[in-house]
Design a protein around this motif. Structure first.
Motif, short mmCIF file in Angstrom:
data_model
loop_
_atom_site.label_atom_id
_atom_site.label_comp_id
_atom_site.label_asym_id
_atom_site.label_seq_id
_atom_site.Cartn_x
_atom_site.Cartn_y
_atom_site.Cartn_z
N UNK A 6 0.82 -1.21 0.00
CA UNK A 6 0.00 0.00 0.00
C UNK A 6 0.86 1.26 0.00
N UNK A 7 1.95 1.23 0.74
CA UNK A 7 2.87 2.37 0.73
C UNK A 7 3.47 2.57 -0.66
N UNK A 8 3.78 1.47 -1.34
CA UNK A 8 4.31 1.56 -2.70
C UNK A 8 3.28 2.16 -3.65
N UNK A 9 2.04 1.77 -3.49
CA UNK A 9 0.97 2.32 -4.33
C UNK A 9 0.90 3.84 -4.15
N UNK A 10 0.94 4.29 -2.91
CA UNK A 10 0.88 5.73 -2.64
C UNK A 10 2.09 6.44 -3.21
N UNK A 11 3.26 5.85 -3.05
CA UNK A 11 4.50 6.49 -3.55
C UNK A 11 4.56 6.54 -5.07
N UNK A 12 4.10 5.47 -5.71
CA UNK A 12 4.17 5.42 -7.18
C UNK A 12 3.08 6.28 -7.82
N UNK A 13 1.85 6.12 -7.35
CA UNK A 13 0.74 6.82 -7.99
C UNK A 13 0.50 8.23 -7.44
N UNK A 14 1.05 8.54 -6.28
CA UNK A 14 0.87 9.87 -5.70
C UNK A 14 1.23 11.00 -6.64
N UNK A 15 2.42 10.96 -7.26
CA UNK A 15 2.78 12.04 -8.20
C UNK A 15 1.87 12.12 -9.43
N UNK A 16 1.25 11.02 -9.80
CA UNK A 16 0.36 11.01 -10.95
C UNK A 16 -0.90 11.82 -10.69
N UNK A 17 -1.27 11.96 -9.43
CA UNK A 17 -2.53 12.63 -9.11
C UNK A 17 -2.53 14.11 -9.47
N UNK A 18 -1.35 14.70 -9.61
CA UNK A 18 -1.26 16.12 -9.96
C UNK A 18 -0.46 16.36 -11.24
N UNK A 19 0.02 15.31 -11.87
CA UNK A 19 0.84 15.45 -13.07
C UNK A 19 0.02 15.93 -14.26
N UNK A 20 0.57 16.88 -14.98
CA UNK A 20 -0.09 17.37 -16.19
C UNK A 20 0.29 16.53 -17.42
N UNK A 21 1.27 15.63 -17.26
CA UNK A 21 1.66 14.77 -18.39
C UNK A 21 0.84 13.48 -18.46
N UNK A 22 0.09 13.20 -17.39
CA UNK A 22 -0.77 12.02 -17.36
C UNK A 22 -2.16 12.44 -17.83
N UNK A 23 -2.78 11.65 -18.70
CA UNK A 23 -4.10 12.04 -19.18
C UNK A 23 -5.13 11.97 -18.05
N UNK A 24 -6.24 12.61 -18.23
CA UNK A 24 -7.23 12.76 -17.16
C UNK A 24 -7.80 11.41 -16.69
#
Length: 61
Positions: A6-24
Motif C-alpha cells: 500500500x505504501x508503494x501504491x501511494x508512492x508510485x501513484x501519488x505524483x500522478x494525481x497532480x501530473x499534467x503529463x498524465x491524461x485525465x
C-alpha cells in the motif's frame, strides 16, 4: 507485507494525481488508487498501532 504494498501504491501513484503529463483518465484512476490505499493504511494503523521503535503492538480497547 500488505502495508509495504500500500505504501508503494501511494508512492508510485501519488505524483500522478497532480501530473499534467498524465491524461485525465489515468490521473483519475491514480487518485482512486491513492485514496483507497491511504484509507486501508489508516485502518491498519488503527488496528495495530506501532511503538516508537516502529514495532507493531496490539491495539488497545
Amino acid at each position: 507485507m500488505q502495508q509495504w504494498y500500500l505504501q508503494a501504491v501511494v508512492r508510485v501513484y501519488g505524483p500522478w494525481t497532480t501530473s499534467k503529463t498524465i491524461n485525465s483518465k489515468e490521473r483519475a484512476l491514480a487518485v482512486q488508487r491513492v485514496r483507497h490505499a491511504s484509507h486501508v493504511l489508516a485502518d491498519l494503523e488503527a488496528q495495530m498501532p506501532r511503538e516508537n521503535s516502529g514495532r507493531w503492538t496490539a491495539a488497545s480497547g
